[in-house]
Design an enzyme around this catalytic site. Structure first.
Site, PDB file in Angstrom:
ATOM      1  N   GLU A   1      37.987  46.060  31.523  1.00  0.00           N
ATOM      2  CA  GLU A   1      38.591  44.588  31.960  1.00  0.00           C
ATOM      3  C   GLU A   1      38.473  43.532  30.904  1.00  0.00           C
ATOM      4  O   GLU A   1      39.147  42.800  30.643  1.00  0.00           O
ATOM      5  CB  GLU A   1      37.978  44.254  33.231  1.00  0.00           C
ATOM      6  CG  GLU A   1      38.876  43.248  34.237  1.00  0.00           C
ATOM      7  CD  GLU A   1      38.838  41.737  33.666  1.00  0.00           C
ATOM      8  OE1 GLU A   1      39.714  40.853  33.946  1.00  0.00           O
ATOM      9  OE2 GLU A   1      37.756  41.487  32.674  1.00  0.00           O
ATOM     10  N   ASP A   2      37.318  43.643  30.134  1.00  0.00           N
ATOM     11  CA  ASP A   2      37.163  42.617  28.999  1.00  0.00           C
ATOM     12  C   ASP A   2      36.451  43.424  27.993  1.00  0.00           C
ATOM     13  O   ASP A   2      35.768  44.281  28.366  1.00  0.00           O
ATOM     14  CB  ASP A   2      36.257  41.382  29.443  1.00  0.00           C
ATOM     15  CG  ASP A   2      36.472  40.123  28.837  1.00  0.00           C
ATOM     16  OD1 ASP A   2      37.468  40.013  27.923  1.00  0.00           O
ATOM     17  OD2 ASP A   2      35.854  39.134  29.073  1.00  0.00           O
TER      18      ASP A   2
ATOM     19  N   ASP B   1      46.228  36.769  31.720  1.00  0.00           N
ATOM     20  CA  ASP B   1      44.831  37.317  32.335  1.00  0.00           C
ATOM     21  C   ASP B   1      43.865  36.952  31.150  1.00  0.00           C
ATOM     22  O   ASP B   1      43.811  35.506  30.956  1.00  0.00           O
ATOM     23  CB  ASP B   1      44.743  38.910  32.282  1.00  0.00           C
ATOM     24  CG  ASP B   1      43.647  39.188  33.429  1.00  0.00           C
ATOM     25  OD1 ASP B   1      42.633  38.790  33.000  1.00  0.00           O
ATOM     26  OD2 ASP B   1      43.883  39.985  34.096  1.00  0.00           O
ATOM     27  N   ASN B   2      43.183  37.687  30.286  1.00  0.00           N
ATOM     28  CA  ASN B   2      42.184  37.342  29.441  1.00  0.00           C
ATOM     29  C   ASN B   2      42.846  36.984  28.229  1.00  0.00           C
ATOM     30  O   ASN B   2      43.878  37.236  27.661  1.00  0.00           O
ATOM     31  CB  ASN B   2      41.063  38.358  29.067  1.00  0.00           C
ATOM     32  CG  ASN B   2      40.148  38.637  30.415  1.00  0.00           C
ATOM     33  OD1 ASN B   2      39.895  37.885  31.079  1.00  0.00           O
ATOM     34  ND2 ASN B   2      39.962  39.829  30.601  1.00  0.00           N
TER      35      ASN B   2
ATOM     36  N   ASN C   1      41.867  32.292  35.226  1.00  0.00           N
ATOM     37  CA  ASN C   1      41.276  33.593  34.855  1.00  0.00           C
ATOM     38  C   ASN C   1      40.732  33.346  33.448  1.00  0.00           C
ATOM     39  O   ASN C   1      39.662  33.129  33.376  1.00  0.00           O
ATOM     40  CB  ASN C   1      42.809  34.373  34.906  1.00  0.00           C
ATOM     41  CG  ASN C   1      42.323  35.934  34.999  1.00  0.00           C
ATOM     42  OD1 ASN C   1      41.754  36.542  34.223  1.00  0.00           O
ATOM     43  ND2 ASN C   1      42.729  36.651  36.097  1.00  0.00           N
TER      44      ASN C   1
ATOM     45  N   ASN D   1      35.321  34.586  37.320  1.00  0.00           N
ATOM     46  CA  ASN D   1      36.235  35.800  36.606  1.00  0.00           C
ATOM     47  C   ASN D   1      35.923  36.064  35.185  1.00  0.00           C
ATOM     48  O   ASN D   1      35.543  36.867  34.601  1.00  0.00           O
ATOM     49  CB  ASN D   1      37.654  35.163  36.660  1.00  0.00           C
ATOM     50  CG  ASN D   1      38.657  36.302  36.387  1.00  0.00           C
ATOM     51  OD1 ASN D   1      38.669  36.651  35.292  1.00  0.00           O
ATOM     52  ND2 ASN D   1      39.504  36.801  37.256  1.00  0.00           N
ATOM     53  N   ASP D   2      36.004  34.736  34.335  1.00  0.00           N
ATOM     54  CA  ASP D   2      35.606  35.132  32.936  1.00  0.00           C
ATOM     55  C   ASP D   2      34.740  33.737  32.643  1.00  0.00           C
ATOM     56  O   ASP D   2      34.599  32.838  33.097  1.00  0.00           O
ATOM     57  CB  ASP D   2      36.974  34.911  31.930  1.00  0.00           C
ATOM     58  CG  ASP D   2      36.735  35.430  30.853  1.00  0.00           C
ATOM     59  OD1 ASP D   2      35.873  36.171  30.561  1.00  0.00           O
ATOM     60  OD2 ASP D   2      37.899  35.074  30.061  1.00  0.00           O
TER      61      ASP D   2
ATOM     62  N   ILE E   1      33.180  39.200  29.911  1.00  0.00           N
ATOM     63  CA  ILE E   1      32.083  39.127  29.033  1.00  0.00           C
ATOM     64  C   ILE E   1      32.437  37.979  27.985  1.00  0.00           C
ATOM     65  O   ILE E   1      33.575  37.612  27.517  1.00  0.00           O
ATOM     66  CB  ILE E   1      31.719  40.410  28.484  1.00  0.00           C
ATOM     67  CG1 ILE E   1      32.688  40.988  27.601  1.00  0.00           C
ATOM     68  CG2 ILE E   1      31.160  41.408  29.634  1.00  0.00           C
ATOM     69  CD1 ILE E   1      32.570  42.240  26.920  1.00  0.00           C
TER      70      ILE E   1
ATOM     71  N   HIS F   1      32.398  42.166  34.859  1.00  0.00           N
ATOM     72  CA  HIS F   1      33.843  41.501  35.000  1.00  0.00           C
ATOM     73  C   HIS F   1      34.025  41.037  33.497  1.00  0.00           C
ATOM     74  O   HIS F   1      34.034  41.622  32.410  1.00  0.00           O
ATOM     75  CB  HIS F   1      33.976  40.575  35.966  1.00  0.00           C
ATOM     76  CG  HIS F   1      35.229  40.052  36.347  1.00  0.00           C
ATOM     77  ND1 HIS F   1      35.564  39.628  37.513  1.00  0.00           N
ATOM     78  CD2 HIS F   1      36.418  40.400  35.785  1.00  0.00           C
ATOM     79  CE1 HIS F   1      36.956  39.306  37.436  1.00  0.00           C
ATOM     80  NE2 HIS F   1      37.644  39.770  36.391  1.00  0.00           N
TER      81      HIS F   1
END
Length: 355
Positions: free
Chosen positions: A53-54, A269-270, A224, A168-169, A117, A115
């Site tokens: 995810e990250d 998203d990221n 996000n 989330n982040d 990082i 999740h």
């Protein structure tokens, strides 16, 4: 007369439902199809099958992956196993991942659910890895010290706070200091689902330090990814369901002032900031309906954007990679290192390409 009134009320309810359903589909970009954009020499990263995810790439090419996320409403291919932090050396000709052992008895490994990082390197070159964790559907930030020679993570601390209900982040600015996005206002899964469906735009961004915790930005429809410019003057925030990236000016007291907003035809998203150019690399979901309502026969696609000169009046936005889900499903993150692009996903695989 009573029947007419009842019929009118039913008509109003149906009209409101139809209008809201249309709005919900728009927020999820429900009808978007992907136009493929290919890159040369792409290879799947061996050892990643349940998402990355990250990811964070250190200046020396060592890369951390957050894998195995279990998130309410999102597909998981291995829901019974805890998540992991993996490591890969991008300097190797054929890089492979290995699991980082977590040292210390202060973290429950069985419920580890990583999740977002972020890393912070201290003046003495100590590398700290800050990890958003969702044990038993809660939200914490786990602080680790990276032990490079031992290839392990020493768990130092668990951070919780009432202003961090649904993280989330994060973007680390110290060993125990960071900006964090809350993608929902509520922590309860039932309330979260209604918050998202109704489009309440109650999510926010929080500044956290051991001495001070405060909301620094709010009013987001699913805040996000978050990143900080190379010079430390600006903070970038992805608003997933509004298809926007916000640019904020960062002040000495850690507060933020809105500067500009970029709009997209994809769910952003990221955010990764290029360590050389300062460009933004963004993992995106072309069609959010396929992420939140997974169908193996019609899987979510992947998309990676590069944003150059974001502070200028005319930023350059390029679709660097796009694919309909046959190779990579649900892209969440992309980052670069020495002419290579590394792409991660929320629950699927990871890809490594030449640029």
């Amino acid at each position: 007369m009573a029947k007419l009134l009842a019929l009118t009320l039913v008509g109003l309810v149906l009209a409101l439902y139809k209008n809201h359903r249309s709005s919900y589909q728009t927020r999820l970009n429900a009808f978007r199809e992907v136009t493929p954009v290919e890159l040369p020499n792409c290879n799947l990263v061996k050892g990643i099958e349940t998402g990355a995810e990250d990811l964070e790439i250190l200046p020396n090419g060592l890369t951390f992956f957050s894998t195995g996320l279990k998130y309410p409403g999102i597909k998981s291919f291995d829901p019974s196993k805890p998540g992991k932090i993996l490591l890969m050396d991008l300097n190797k000709k054929e890089p492979a991942v290995s699991e980082l052992e977590i040292i210390g008895n202060t973290l429950d490994i069985s419920s580890f659910n990583p999740h977002g990082i972020s890393t912070f390197t201290d003046e003495d070159n100590t590398v700290y890895l800050l990890v958003v964790n969702h044990p038993d559907s809660s939200s914490t930030v786990e602080v680790f010290k990276f032990q490079e020679e031992e290839r392990s993570l020493l768990h130092l601390k668990t951070i919780t706070h009432e202003l961090l209900p649904s993280i989330n982040d994060i973007a680390a600015i110290g060993p125990e200091s960071f900006y964090a996005t809350n993608d929902h206002y509520f922590a309860d899964p039932y309330l979260r689902s209604w918050e998202m469906y109704l489009g309440l735009s109650w999510s926010n961004v929080v500044y956290y330090s051991p001495d001070k915790v405060q909301v620094v930005a709010e009013g987001f429809d699913f805040a996000n990814g978050i990143g900080i410019s190379l010079d430390g003057k600006y903070v970038y925030i992805a608003e997933l369901l509004a298809h926007k990236i916000h640019v904020y000016e960062k002040h000495a007291n850690w507060t933020l002032t809105p500067l500009k907003v970029l709009n997209f035809d994809t769910l952003v998203d990221n955010i990764s900031v290029d360590p050389v150019t300062g460009d933004l690399w963004v993992g995106c979901h072309p069609n959010g309906m396929r992420i939140f309502f997974y169908d193996a026969e019609n899987p979510p696609g992947s998309e990676v954007l590069r944003i150059q000169n974001i502070l200028s009046e005319d930023p350059k936005i390029t679709v660097v990679y796009a694919e309909n889900g046959t190779v990579l499903q649900g892209t969440t993150v992309a980052s670069v290192y020495k002419g290579k692009l590394l792409i991660g996903t929320v629950f699927h695989k990871a890809l490594y390409c030449d640029l």
